[in-house]
Design a protein around this motif. Sequence first.
Motif, PDB file in Angstrom:
ATOM      1  N   UNK A  22      14.884  45.306  38.012  1.00  0.00           N
ATOM      2  CA  UNK A  22      15.103  44.824  36.646  1.00  0.00           C
ATOM      3  C   UNK A  22      14.936  45.907  35.587  1.00  0.00           C
ATOM      4  N   UNK A  23      14.443  47.054  35.958  1.00  0.00           N
ATOM      5  CA  UNK A  23      14.118  48.110  34.993  1.00  0.00           C
ATOM      6  C   UNK A  23      15.273  48.422  34.044  1.00  0.00           C
ATOM      7  N   UNK A  24      16.478  48.570  34.556  1.00  0.00           N
ATOM      8  CA  UNK A  24      17.608  48.968  33.731  1.00  0.00           C
ATOM      9  C   UNK A  24      18.580  47.828  33.434  1.00  0.00           C
ATOM     10  N   UNK A  25      18.181  46.600  33.694  1.00  0.00           N
ATOM     11  CA  UNK A  25      19.045  45.454  33.416  1.00  0.00           C
ATOM     12  C   UNK A  25      19.237  45.276  31.913  1.00  0.00           C
ATOM     13  N   UNK A  26      20.367  44.730  31.536  1.00  0.00           N
ATOM     14  CA  UNK A  26      20.675  44.529  30.114  1.00  0.00           C
ATOM     15  C   UNK A  26      19.681  43.594  29.433  1.00  0.00           C
ATOM     16  N   UNK A  27      19.061  42.691  30.195  1.00  0.00           N
ATOM     17  CA  UNK A  27      18.081  41.763  29.626  1.00  0.00           C
ATOM     18  C   UNK A  27      16.663  42.053  30.123  1.00  0.00           C
ATOM     19  N   UNK A  28      16.426  43.280  30.519  1.00  0.00           N
ATOM     20  CA  UNK A  28      15.117  43.671  31.046  1.00  0.00           C
ATOM     21  C   UNK A  28      14.019  43.427  30.012  1.00  0.00           C
ATOM     22  N   UNK A  29      12.868  42.923  30.454  1.00  0.00           N
ATOM     23  CA  UNK A  29      11.745  42.774  29.525  1.00  0.00           C
ATOM     24  C   UNK A  29      11.294  44.117  28.964  1.00  0.00           C
ATOM     25  N   UNK A  30      11.612  45.197  29.650  1.00  0.00           N
ATOM     26  CA  UNK A  30      11.233  46.522  29.163  1.00  0.00           C
ATOM     27  C   UNK A  30      11.913  46.876  27.846  1.00  0.00           C
ATOM     28  N   UNK A  31      12.954  46.154  27.483  1.00  0.00           N
ATOM     29  CA  UNK A  31      13.637  46.388  26.210  1.00  0.00           C
ATOM     30  C   UNK A  31      12.903  45.744  25.042  1.00  0.00           C
ATOM     31  N   UNK A  32      11.974  44.863  25.346  1.00  0.00           N
ATOM     32  CA  UNK A  32      11.185  44.221  24.290  1.00  0.00           C
ATOM     33  C   UNK A  32      10.142  45.198  23.762  1.00  0.00           C
ATOM     34  N   UNK A  33       9.901  45.123  22.484  1.00  0.00           N
ATOM     35  CA  UNK A  33       8.865  45.948  21.868  1.00  0.00           C
ATOM     36  C   UNK A  33       7.526  45.627  22.528  1.00  0.00           C
ATOM     37  N   UNK A  34       6.796  46.657  22.897  1.00  0.00           N
ATOM     38  CA  UNK A  34       5.494  46.441  23.537  1.00  0.00           C
ATOM     39  C   UNK A  34       4.586  45.591  22.662  1.00  0.00           C
ATOM     40  N   UNK A  35       4.654  45.762  21.369  1.00  0.00           N
ATOM     41  CA  UNK A  35       3.770  45.052  20.442  1.00  0.00           C
ATOM     42  C   UNK A  35       4.377  43.756  19.928  1.00  0.00           C
ATOM     43  N   UNK A  36       5.238  43.138  20.687  1.00  0.00           N
ATOM     44  CA  UNK A  36       5.804  41.840  20.328  1.00  0.00           C
ATOM     45  C   UNK A  36       4.667  40.847  20.072  1.00  0.00           C
ATOM     46  N   UNK A  37       4.778  40.101  18.969  1.00  0.00           N
ATOM     47  CA  UNK A  37       3.784  39.058  18.677  1.00  0.00           C
ATOM     48  C   UNK A  37       3.899  37.971  19.734  1.00  0.00           C
ATOM     49  N   UNK A  38       2.785  37.595  20.335  1.00  0.00           N
ATOM     50  CA  UNK A  38       2.790  36.646  21.446  1.00  0.00           C
ATOM     51  C   UNK A  38       2.401  35.223  21.036  1.00  0.00           C
ATOM     52  N   UNK A  39       2.005  35.032  19.803  1.00  0.00           N
ATOM     53  CA  UNK A  39       1.699  33.672  19.310  1.00  0.00           C
ATOM     54  C   UNK A  39       2.261  33.519  17.929  1.00  0.00           C
TER      55      UNK A  39
END
Length: 189
Positions: free
Chosen positions: A172-189
């Motif tokens: 999944x690392x290089x998938x177009x919808x990989x979670x790695x594309x999300x900002x690390x500091x995404x607000x989780x709540x």
Amino acid sequence: MPSCADGRMEEKMGLFGGNKEEAGATLPVSDAERWIAGTYAVWSEYCGGSYRYLGGYEKTKSNAKMIARVLRQDWMIKDHDSGVEMVEYLLKNAGPENIAFDYACACNMCGRMFIAGYFTREESIRYAAMAAEQIQRLYSSWEEYFQAYIEGAAGGSNVKEREPFEAAYLQFKNAADSPLLLNWNTALR
């Protein structure tokens, strides 16, 4: 996450063909939910599931039965209360040598308890966000986190090798919808 769920998730998930009770119920609906599912994406892929789902799988009758069996056998979770106890235990006692893996187990377990019917979707996300926030606090990037996670998975599971988890990461690392594309500091709540 000691095991996938018997036989590498019932031989790479022939279960997806089951009757869908809640079509799309485990698809993340926000970046926060995608981020949470990303914390255990390696395990989902390793077990033959998908990083695209909360708990790694669609919510079907057959998946719910199989996951309930795994929760009972591997985690001694048989209902809502025992699930809450286990998540709270992992949040409080995540081990220093496998901390990334332990917090990811808590996130994954929450998704799986939703699939099994022990948690509502809201409870699942609320408890998983607690563990995911700890992951965000401890690591500064997806890459740093997944290195620690892979090490922890090899040490904290019955697999004892890095290679299967590294291979799952590459899926999944290089998938177009990989979670790695999300900002690390995404607000989780």
